[in-house]
Design a protein around this motif. Structure first.
Motif, PDB file in Angstrom:
ATOM      1  N   UNK A   1       0.846  -1.195   0.000  1.00 41.10           N
ATOM      2  CA  UNK A   1       0.000   0.000   0.000  1.00 41.10           C
ATOM      3  C   UNK A   1       0.879   1.241   0.000  1.00 41.10           C
ATOM      4  N   UNK A   2       1.823   1.283   0.930  1.00 41.44           N
ATOM      5  CA  UNK A   2       2.758   2.405   1.008  1.00 41.44           C
ATOM      6  C   UNK A   2       3.986   2.008   1.806  1.00 41.44           C
ATOM      7  N   UNK A   3       5.064   2.714   1.542  1.00 42.60           N
ATOM      8  CA  UNK A   3       6.305   2.503   2.296  1.00 42.60           C
ATOM      9  C   UNK A   3       6.966   3.856   2.496  1.00 42.60           C
ATOM     10  N   UNK A   4       7.208   4.193   3.741  1.00 44.88           N
ATOM     11  CA  UNK A   4       7.857   5.472   4.034  1.00 44.88           C
ATOM     12  C   UNK A   4       9.093   5.237   4.892  1.00 44.88           C
ATOM     13  N   UNK A   5      10.205   5.750   4.422  1.00 42.79           N
ATOM     14  CA  UNK A   5      11.473   5.634   5.146  1.00 42.79           C
ATOM     15  C   UNK A   5      11.887   7.018   5.637  1.00 42.79           C
ATOM     16  N   UNK A   6      12.293   7.072   6.873  1.00 41.57           N
ATOM     17  CA  UNK A   6      12.759   8.356   7.432  1.00 41.57           C
ATOM     18  C   UNK A   6      14.100   8.138   8.122  1.00 41.57           C
ATOM     19  N   UNK A   7      15.072   8.948   7.728  1.00 44.43           N
ATOM     20  CA  UNK A   7      16.389   8.910   8.358  1.00 44.43           C
ATOM     21  C   UNK A   7      16.407   9.921   9.502  1.00 44.43           C
ATOM     22  N   UNK A   8      16.742   9.454  10.689  1.00 43.12           N
ATOM     23  CA  UNK A   8      16.875  10.316  11.856  1.00 43.12           C
ATOM     24  C   UNK A   8      18.362  10.538  12.103  1.00 43.12           C
TER      25      UNK A   8
END
Length: 238
Positions: free
Chosen positions: A162-169
């Motif tokens: 459905x969706x994929x969200x990657x976030x770099x912290x």
């Protein structure tokens, strides 16, 4: 299984109306089969249109990431390249293992699989943490139960993205988040900055000793000092 039901109900509807002589039984068998056929088609339509019988399930994966910059400096670096204009969707460059010789670009659009690519996004956020990490949040379709899987599981829909969200912290004080242009600017300015820093240390032996002690005893504070000096001298903004 739903396709099999539709075929069976279609055949029984045809048989009921065409081959049963008694009017009562013809109406009962043909009418009931037609009703079940209609319900089956409606359920299949709802499943295709609205994923009826399925639900969205979310999974989260966290990974440690490592600098895209030189390995012999104390601070970290994340390179970003915005995909499109004002999309806040980025291709990000970093190392996935601290032993990697070269960093790798991630989350670039895949022109061969555009439909899947449009479901995937990536960005970054500066934090107070001391370690950089990547958090991937994935949403996929899953059947609600085994009965729904048996009924509609004909099109490899289980696990459909459905969706994929990657976030770099990234640590805001010990890492730099730079565009490719800014990274080139830093690379070009590095020799002059290094020479200026060495000249300062030679001219100020007491401060030089303090800096060297800081580098050994508190690498994080030394990285903060490096990052603040780079931002100040090259005009990099948050």
């Amino acid at each position: 299984m739903i396709i099999i039901f539709i075929i069976l109900f279609a055949l029984s509807t045809f048989f009921g109306f065409m081959y049963i002589n008694k009017e009562v039984w013809r109406a009962f068998v043909g009418g009931l089969s037609l009703l079940l056929l209609t319900i089956s088609v409606m359920l299949l339509t709802l499943h295709i249109k609205d994923n009826w019988g399925m639900e969205k399930r979310t999974s989260t994966e966290t990974k440690i990431i490592y600098t895209a910059g030189p390995l012999d400096v104390g601070f970290g670096m994340l390179l970003k390249s915005e995909i499109g204009k004002a999309t806040h969707n980025y291709a990000l460059v970093y190392r996935t293992d601290e032993k990697d010789k070269e960093p790798v670009s991630h989350f670039q659009p895949d022109e061969k699989h555009l439909v899947e690519t449009l479901k995937k996004t990536a960005d970054y956020k500066r934090t107070e943490d001391s370690e950089a990490k990547l958090v991937i949040r994935t949403v996929k379709w899953q059947f609600k139960n085994s009965f729904m899987r048996l009924l509609f599981g004909i099109g490899n829909e289980e696990g459909k993205l459905v969706s994929e969200h990657a976030r770099a912290y990234v640590p805001k004080d010990t890492w730099l988040v730079l565009t490719q242009e800014e990274a080139k600017k830093l690379q070009a300015a590095a020799p002059a900055m290094r020479a200026k820093f060495e000249a300062f240390l030679k001219a100020n032996p007491i401060q030089a000793r303090e800096v060297m002690e800081l580098q050994k005893s508190n690498p994080e504070e030394f990285a903060k000092l490096q990052v603040s000096q780079i931002k100040e001298q090259l005009g990099f903004k948050e």
